[in-house]
Design a protein around this motif. Structure first.
Motif, PDB file in Angstrom:
ATOM      1  N   UNK A 141     -30.828 -99.295  26.230  1.00  0.00           N
ATOM      2  CA  UNK A 141     -29.369 -99.507  25.918  1.00  0.00           C
ATOM      3  C   UNK A 141     -28.620 -98.313  25.938  1.00  0.00           C
ATOM      4  N   UNK A 142     -27.287 -98.210  26.306  1.00  0.00           N
ATOM      5  CA  UNK A 142     -26.344 -97.238  25.940  1.00  0.00           C
ATOM      6  C   UNK A 142     -26.769 -95.997  26.764  1.00  0.00           C
ATOM      7  N   UNK A 143     -27.470 -96.103  28.029  1.00  0.00           N
ATOM      8  CA  UNK A 143     -27.881 -95.294  28.757  1.00  0.00           C
ATOM      9  C   UNK A 143     -29.006 -94.487  28.565  1.00  0.00           C
ATOM     10  N   UNK A 153     -33.292 -81.284  35.812  1.00  0.00           N
ATOM     11  CA  UNK A 153     -31.689 -81.376  36.249  1.00  0.00           C
ATOM     12  C   UNK A 153     -31.228 -81.833  34.987  1.00  0.00           C
ATOM     13  N   UNK A 154     -31.791 -81.833  33.800  1.00  0.00           N
ATOM     14  CA  UNK A 154     -30.934 -82.137  32.505  1.00  0.00           C
ATOM     15  C   UNK A 154     -30.768 -81.134  31.704  1.00  0.00           C
ATOM     16  N   UNK A 155     -30.878 -79.835  32.346  1.00  0.00           N
ATOM     17  CA  UNK A 155     -30.615 -78.710  31.780  1.00  0.00           C
ATOM     18  C   UNK A 155     -31.545 -78.136  30.864  1.00  0.00           C
ATOM     19  N   UNK A 156     -32.632 -78.698  30.724  1.00  0.00           N
ATOM     20  CA  UNK A 156     -34.061 -78.231  29.755  1.00  0.00           C
ATOM     21  C   UNK A 156     -34.361 -77.093  30.251  1.00  0.00           C
ATOM     22  N   UNK A 157     -34.897 -76.061  29.387  1.00  0.00           N
ATOM     23  CA  UNK A 157     -35.418 -74.779  29.637  1.00  0.00           C
ATOM     24  C   UNK A 157     -36.788 -74.474  28.789  1.00  0.00           C
ATOM     25  N   UNK A 158     -36.756 -75.085  27.518  1.00  0.00           N
ATOM     26  CA  UNK A 158     -37.806 -74.658  26.954  1.00  0.00           C
ATOM     27  C   UNK A 158     -39.052 -75.615  27.121  1.00  0.00           C
ATOM     28  N   UNK A 159     -39.780 -75.170  28.370  1.00  0.00           N
ATOM     29  CA  UNK A 159     -40.847 -76.121  28.671  1.00  0.00           C
ATOM     30  C   UNK A 159     -41.888 -76.156  27.883  1.00  0.00           C
ATOM     31  N   UNK A 160     -42.468 -75.061  27.122  1.00  0.00           N
ATOM     32  CA  UNK A 160     -43.619 -75.248  26.284  1.00  0.00           C
ATOM     33  C   UNK A 160     -43.362 -76.288  24.925  1.00  0.00           C
ATOM     34  N   UNK A 161     -41.951 -75.996  24.616  1.00  0.00           N
ATOM     35  CA  UNK A 161     -41.902 -76.981  23.563  1.00  0.00           C
ATOM     36  C   UNK A 161     -41.920 -78.564  24.108  1.00  0.00           C
ATOM     37  N   UNK A 162     -41.293 -78.492  25.252  1.00  0.00           N
ATOM     38  CA  UNK A 162     -41.146 -79.960  25.578  1.00  0.00           C
ATOM     39  C   UNK A 162     -42.410 -80.646  26.042  1.00  0.00           C
ATOM     40  N   UNK A 177     -35.451 -81.951  21.230  1.00  0.00           N
ATOM     41  CA  UNK A 177     -34.912 -80.710  21.691  1.00  0.00           C
ATOM     42  C   UNK A 177     -33.500 -81.089  22.550  1.00  0.00           C
ATOM     43  N   UNK A 178     -32.945 -80.013  22.477  1.00  0.00           N
ATOM     44  CA  UNK A 178     -31.836 -80.086  23.185  1.00  0.00           C
ATOM     45  C   UNK A 178     -31.324 -79.296  24.323  1.00  0.00           C
ATOM     46  N   UNK A 179     -30.581 -79.993  25.213  1.00  0.00           N
ATOM     47  CA  UNK A 179     -30.181 -78.920  26.328  1.00  0.00           C
ATOM     48  C   UNK A 179     -28.520 -78.762  25.994  1.00  0.00           C
ATOM     49  N   UNK A 180     -27.781 -78.235  26.868  1.00  0.00           N
ATOM     50  CA  UNK A 180     -26.411 -78.164  26.849  1.00  0.00           C
ATOM     51  C   UNK A 180     -25.893 -79.572  26.963  1.00  0.00           C
ATOM     52  N   UNK A 181     -26.319 -80.515  27.504  1.00  0.00           N
ATOM     53  CA  UNK A 181     -25.756 -81.858  27.836  1.00  0.00           C
ATOM     54  C   UNK A 181     -26.704 -82.794  27.283  1.00  0.00           C
ATOM     55  N   UNK A 182     -27.959 -82.703  27.116  1.00  0.00           N
ATOM     56  CA  UNK A 182     -28.676 -83.911  26.908  1.00  0.00           C
ATOM     57  C   UNK A 182     -29.820 -83.343  25.679  1.00  0.00           C
ATOM     58  N   UNK A 183     -30.435 -84.564  25.252  1.00  0.00           N
ATOM     59  CA  UNK A 183     -31.406 -84.532  24.023  1.00  0.00           C
ATOM     60  C   UNK A 183     -32.374 -85.357  24.540  1.00  0.00           C
ATOM     61  N   UNK A 184     -33.596 -84.847  23.983  1.00  0.00           N
ATOM     62  CA  UNK A 184     -34.905 -85.445  24.210  1.00  0.00           C
ATOM     63  C   UNK A 184     -35.631 -85.713  22.854  1.00  0.00           C
ATOM     64  N   UNK A 227     -31.232 -88.879  26.414  1.00  0.00           N
ATOM     65  CA  UNK A 227     -29.967 -89.263  26.266  1.00  0.00           C
ATOM     66  C   UNK A 227     -29.008 -88.259  26.365  1.00  0.00           C
ATOM     67  N   UNK A 228     -27.603 -88.618  27.128  1.00  0.00           N
ATOM     68  CA  UNK A 228     -26.719 -87.560  27.155  1.00  0.00           C
ATOM     69  C   UNK A 228     -26.087 -87.361  25.754  1.00  0.00           C
ATOM     70  N   UNK A 229     -25.666 -86.102  25.535  1.00  0.00           N
ATOM     71  CA  UNK A 229     -25.241 -85.761  23.993  1.00  0.00           C
ATOM     72  C   UNK A 229     -23.769 -86.170  24.074  1.00  0.00           C
ATOM     73  N   UNK A 230     -23.453 -87.229  23.216  1.00  0.00           N
ATOM     74  CA  UNK A 230     -22.120 -87.724  23.254  1.00  0.00           C
ATOM     75  C   UNK A 230     -21.376 -87.320  21.986  1.00  0.00           C
TER      76      UNK A 230
END
Length: 438
Positions: A244-246, A271-280, A292-299, A309-312
């Motif tokens: 739900x909610x994308x 493609x969702x802006x993440x860079x901290x691959x060891x943390x992911x 974990x956050x990127x500039x546009x998304x949250x995991x 999900x996108x950061x809204x």
């Protein structure tokens, strides 16, 4: 020779350019002057765009005047602009090169849209591509960084990538073209210039077939990159479950079945802006609730899934008021409708029926908060919403998106989840209100 090869390349590899309106990014240097001439000889409907970055004083102004004069001679449109590049770089904490890049591409897009050009052509050639390859290699990169400059990138087209600077120089001399030399290109303080003047000539001396072999290598890397992309699409089809909610749900057990979780997560999430691959990578075994956050998304790790999900930007604690005469409310979670009906139909998560006479108007819609409680429909006694969410195994993201329909301070409906027992339809109910959310 070059003119014919250029036309054949357009016809076979870039046929969509034929009949299109073309805006050429022109610095006044050899490369862009050759590109203009080739496009004119190919009968493109062409315009020219030139940026004056005000970095070389009179020389920069001379470049602008030169481009304007050439466009006027050809009777084609010419668009120019000037930037205070140094100020922009300082304000945005960028290098001069990155500032100039941002400024010019933003302006090219504006000009193309304003004057209705279909594509923007730049004069990058094979030598530029080799320089970019070596820069990316020296800095550390993945396969896409080694695939070189893309020939097609949205509306940006680079039709000279198959030709060397030597090819362009021969053509320019044969057509007796004039061009401007950028004095800053002689300085080796920039990595690209150092590669251009010191490294690549030495490599060409060692191997005269360097450019030809490089072109073959890039073609092979691009083929490999395209194959990986196709496999990633299949992987996403297998692992990305739309909630739900994308929100995208990634089942951890399925992910682990593919073996190398780190590589899989890299290709799934890059493609969702993440860079901290060891943390992911550690998210797979982390406790629920880790984020974990990127500039546009949250995991978010949630039990057996990773939630993407996108950061809204949510509205602050906004409360929507609903007077009795209102029949519809639009709010971030959807559209709510109110309708009096003669009899109760089947209810579900999106539809409830309540005793209207028990409601206190105006009703309100708000986000839930700690301490809220309700009387779950079909059960005896009350329950805190936090306990209800835990029992229902709602994820952190799902809880954040919960809205309540309230009558005064009482919860009427946990929207999309469960109604309150206090407002249920009874045999003595006179007014039935149907409430739906879409």
């Amino acid at each position: 020779m070059l003119a014919q090869e250029f036309k054949e390349h357009i016809s076979t590899q870039l046929p969509f350019l034929l009949g299109s309106r073309i805006l050429i990014a022109c610095s006044g240097g050899l490369d862009s002057m050759v590109l203009i001439k080739l496009c004119i000889e190919t009968s493109f409907e062409t315009g020219v765009a030139h940026c004056n970055f005000k970095l070389r004083n009179e020389e920069s102004d001379g470049d602008e005047a030169f481009v304007k004069a050439y466009a006027q001679q050809l009777h084609i449109p010419c668009f120019t602009t000037s930037f205070d590049t140094e100020k922009y770089a300082a304000t945005h904490n960028l290098s001069i090169q990155m500032a100039a890049r941002e400024l010019r591409y933003r302006w090219f897009n504006e000009m193309a849209e304003l004057h209705q050009y279909d594509y923007i052509l730049t004069a990058h050639h094979m030598d530029d591509n080799l320089e970019t390859f070596l820069i990316n290699l020296s800095r550390g990169t993945g396969i896409e960084g080694l695939a070189g400059i893309p020939e097609v990138n949205g509306k940006y087209i680079r039709p000279l990538l198959n030709f060397s600077r030597e090819d362009l120089l021969k053509f320019a001399k044969k057509r007796k073209l004039q061009w401007r030399e950028d004095s800053s290109n002689k300085s080796t303080k920039y990595l690209r210039n150092k590669l251009r003047h010191d490294v690549i000539p030495e490599l060409k001396t060692i191997n005269p077939s360097l450019l030809k072999n490089f072109q073959t290598t890039v073609a092979n890397i691009q083929a490999s990159a395209n194959f990986i992309k196709s496999q990633v699409l299949l992987l996403k089809k297998e692992l990305f479950l739309l909630g739900e909610n994308g929100v995208i749900k990634i089942p951890i057990n399925r992910l682990q079945n593919y073996g190398n979780s780190k590589s899989s997560l890299f290709f799934l999430l890059k493609d969702y802006g993440f860079t901290a691959w060891s943390d992911i990578e550690q998210m797979v075994t982390a406790q629920s609730g880790k984020q974990i956050f990127s500039a546009t998304h949250r995991l978010v790790k949630d039990r057996e899934h990773l939630l993407l999900s996108p950061i809204i930007e949510e509205l602050p604690d906004h409360v929507y008021s609903i007077p009795e005469e209102e029949t519809m409310l639009m709010f971030p979670s959807g559209t709510m409708r109110f309708k009096e009906v003669e009899e109760m139909e089947s209810a579900n998560l999106k539809t409830i029926f309540v005793d209207k006479e028990k409601l206190k108007y105006p009703l309100s819609v708000r986000k839930w908060k700690e301490g809220d409680y309700f009387y779950p429909l079909g059960m005896k006694g009350k329950k805190k919403l936090s306990k209800y969410f835990k029992d229902e195994k709602l994820s952190l993201l799902a809880k954040e998106r919960v809205w309540l329909l309230c009558s005064g301070k009482e919860v009427v409906w946990i929207i999309n989840y469960r109604a309150d027992n206090r407002y249920k339809i009874m045999p003595q109910t006179n007014q039935i209100l149907k409430i739906t959310i879409t």
